[in-house]
Design a protein around this motif. Sequence first.
Motif, short mmCIF file in Angstrom:
data_model
loop_
_atom_site.label_atom_id
_atom_site.label_comp_id
_atom_site.label_asym_id
_atom_site.label_seq_id
_atom_site.Cartn_x
_atom_site.Cartn_y
_atom_site.Cartn_z
N SER A 143 0.80 -1.21 0.00
CA SER A 143 0.00 0.00 0.00
C SER A 143 0.84 1.26 0.00
CB SER A 143 -0.92 0.02 1.23
OG SER A 143 -1.83 -1.04 1.15
N PHE A 147 6.74 6.11 -5.27
CA PHE A 147 7.34 7.44 -5.40
C PHE A 147 7.39 8.16 -4.06
CE2 PHE A 147 3.22 9.59 -5.37
CZ PHE A 147 2.37 8.58 -5.81
N TRP A 148 6.42 7.86 -3.21
CA TRP A 148 6.42 8.49 -1.89
C TRP A 148 7.57 7.96 -1.05
CZ3 TRP A 148 4.19 6.67 3.09
CH2 TRP A 148 4.19 7.68 4.06
N LEU A 266 7.91 5.49 -11.93
CA LEU A 266 7.70 6.45 -10.85
C LEU A 266 8.98 6.76 -10.10
CD1 LEU A 266 4.36 4.90 -9.68
CD2 LEU A 266 4.65 7.21 -10.52
N LEU B 140 1.31 0.45 -16.10
CA LEU B 140 1.65 1.87 -16.11
C LEU B 140 2.08 2.38 -17.49
CD1 LEU B 140 1.52 4.07 -14.08
CD2 LEU B 140 3.87 3.64 -13.45
N SER B 221 -7.68 -0.97 -3.76
CA SER B 221 -6.48 -0.45 -3.12
C SER B 221 -5.39 -0.16 -4.16
CB SER B 221 -6.02 -1.46 -2.07
OG SER B 221 -4.65 -1.56 -2.04
N LEU B 225 -3.58 3.55 -5.60
CA LEU B 225 -2.16 3.77 -5.78
C LEU B 225 -1.84 4.18 -7.22
CD1 LEU B 225 -0.42 0.88 -3.83
CD2 LEU B 225 -0.59 3.26 -3.22
N ALA B 228 -2.81 7.73 -7.89
CA ALA B 228 -1.82 8.63 -7.28
C ALA B 228 -0.56 8.68 -8.14
CB ALA B 228 -1.49 8.16 -5.87
N GLY B 229 -0.13 7.52 -8.64
CA GLY B 229 1.07 7.46 -9.46
C GLY B 229 0.91 8.23 -10.75
N PHE B 232 0.92 11.79 -10.11
CA PHE B 232 2.28 12.20 -9.77
C PHE B 232 3.10 12.45 -11.03
CE2 PHE B 232 6.71 11.17 -8.72
CZ PHE B 232 6.94 12.14 -7.77
N GLY B 244 -1.85 12.47 -5.31
CA GLY B 244 -0.68 12.26 -6.15
C GLY B 244 -0.16 13.57 -6.71
N GLY B 268 1.25 11.42 1.19
CA GLY B 268 1.64 10.02 1.02
C GLY B 268 1.02 9.13 2.08
N LEU B 269 0.94 9.67 3.30
CA LEU B 269 0.33 8.92 4.39
C LEU B 269 -1.15 8.66 4.08
CD1 LEU B 269 1.89 8.02 6.83
CD2 LEU B 269 0.86 9.88 8.13
N ILE B 271 -2.56 8.43 1.11
CA ILE B 271 -2.65 7.39 0.07
C ILE B 271 -2.45 6.02 0.70
CG2 ILE B 271 -1.65 6.50 -2.06
CD1 ILE B 271 -0.58 9.35 -2.58
N THR B 272 -1.40 5.89 1.51
CA THR B 272 -1.09 4.60 2.12
C THR B 272 -2.23 4.12 3.01
OG1 THR B 272 1.22 5.32 2.17
CG2 THR B 272 0.66 3.38 3.46
N SER B 275 -5.31 3.06 0.93
CA SER B 275 -5.02 1.80 0.25
C SER B 275 -5.03 0.63 1.23
CB SER B 275 -3.68 1.95 -0.45
OG SER B 275 -3.17 0.73 -0.81
N LEU B 276 -4.43 0.84 2.40
CA LEU B 276 -4.40 -0.19 3.43
C LEU B 276 -5.79 -0.51 3.94
CD1 LEU B 276 -1.51 0.31 6.00
CD2 LEU B 276 -2.10 -1.74 4.74
N ILE B 279 -7.75 -2.80 1.76
CA ILE B 279 -7.33 -4.21 1.88
C ILE B 279 -7.92 -4.83 3.13
CG2 ILE B 279 -5.33 -5.69 2.34
CD1 ILE B 279 -3.94 -4.46 0.18
#
Lengths: 324, 299
Positions: A143, A147-148, A266, B140, B221, B225, B228-229, B232, B244, B268-269, B271-272, B275-276, B279
């Motif tokens: 998760s 990139f982060w 990324l 990607l 999840s 990500l 966000a990618g 980004f 992102g 970033g936190l 996003i994480t 995503s978590l 799950i």
Amino acid sequence: MQSSYFVRRIVLAFLAIWVALVLNFLLIHLMPGDPAERFYADPRVPPEAKEEIIKIFGLDKPLWQQFFLYARNVFLGRMGISFTTQRPVLEVLLERIPWTLAITFIPTLAAIACGIWLGLYAAWKRGTVFDFLLRTFGTAVNSIPSFWLAMILIMVFAYWAKIFPLMGMARPGVSLANAPWEFIKSVAYHAALPMLTLFVLSFPGYALVMRNAVISVLGENYILAAQAKGVSQTRLLWRHVLKNAVLPLISMFSLSIAGVFGGAVLVEQVFSWYGMGLLMVRASQARDFPLVQGAVLITILCTIIANFVADLVQGWVDPRIRYG
Amino acid sequence: MAEKAREVLRTSSMRFSRYLRLFRRPLGMLSLLFLVACLVCAFAAKRIAPYDPCDPKARDILFSAQGPSSKHPLGTDVFGTDILSSLIYGTRVALIVGFTTGIITPLLGAVLGAISGFFGGWLDRALMFAVDVIMVLPGLPLMILVATYVGKSYWIVVALFSFLGWPGISRMVRARILSEKAASYVEAACSYGAHWFRILFRHLLPSTYPLLAVTAARIASASVLAEAGLSFLGFGDPLAISWGKMLAEAQSQGALLLGLWWWVLFPGLAITLLSLSFINIGYLLEEVFNPRLRCGTRW
């Protein structure tokens, strides 16, 4: 049968390449606007090159003929002229591939080696704190945006600790021609953080797959027999268990090949590491259609071929797959 | 109290008892809470956010690039935009992508996999060939390719994730259907003359629900990500605020050179965590749907 397995795989690989070509071709021609223009009608392309591009790609012929010409050209390595650099696409791509391999190859191998070891150990010590930590980290790591993590590592190791450089690929002025040894050292120094990022993100996945495979192997009767025979723990794990548990890792490796060739996009972006990924992004932002097409196609072709090789290896290692 | 709760669980003859069990999964419940909080933020962003990140006038030029303070709890970026407000607005894109992908992909995969496993023959072979081919396509690079032609939008993530994600699911569903097809309850259903549609979608498919729940969550999840990618890399919707894109701005405006850690850490936190939590909610749903994980009687 054995030979039919290989034949099937070869046929599948070729069909996959064919499908990729069709998809790529359709994408050029289904988008609004004149598809032919995407090959030459860019102010950056010199007018005298237009005639030749039209001839090579048969842009004045019917669509189905264009497709076969396109496929033929791809196999001959003719993917058009990049708008931004005015050079053949393949030439530009081949320059970038070594740079991507430089930061993806070693972390992937290290992650597999590390994953095998950690997975074996965690399965053997099942239910301990170590096992719990590995499993927690393994699920959490999926998760975390790559990139982060890269940015955080830069913050910690480059901004605060000042151990590694912020970004870039080598010290300016140093090249392979004038100072080869200095150049390699400088590249390795700059590549350390991208490699660390990729390694941290990929080893828990391998470790978890390995752990689950080992746990299922440990329940087999031949392990019990080996233990009854008095085989030492090291020999049991590294000879009896490892051989049978490593199979799922091979197929997982084949899926991660995509990352080795083009998936580090990324991370390359964060570190300004000018490999295939960054090339793709920059080409896309500059609307350099032939270059994006070429880069994506090369990535797909590499992935398909790597998958094919992995399938062969798997069939060679595991007779159950070959005859199944 | 705990003893009593366990007693209720054991003896309860009511259907919701299985939902009560869920409270014994603190991580799952925490994730659910986080997702609900995100949903609230997405719907009521205007009311909750202390500032309007889209409004240039709300930018606090005097407080630009400041760390967390009482006025700006998570700090500001170099333009003086409040990071907390941007985060709150950013939930919208993340949730839209997560939910649509997490619903479309499993549906597509389940239907195609079920048809493939149930009917077999040339249809099965054709579908499984498509699965084999699509599974090797890298995600990607394809997204970048499509974005080059189509333009910048987060719907690219939804479309490509659904296209690249269904094969894995349909392969699992097919395997499950193949093994269940031979069960005697299917034979029984056939013998009383049930229509194939009923057998497939009423008897066979429910056995894949636990599996589908987990994969749906995993796909949601992963798509968060991926969005966000893509943002980004600069392929996100130029008008929408996304986590992102916040990180992309932090990168391009030199947050790493200036050491503005709050500008990097919090998006970033977010996003994480989202995503978590997707799950973990997947595991929670698995428990709801899987009778084998449930204790006691079913009803």
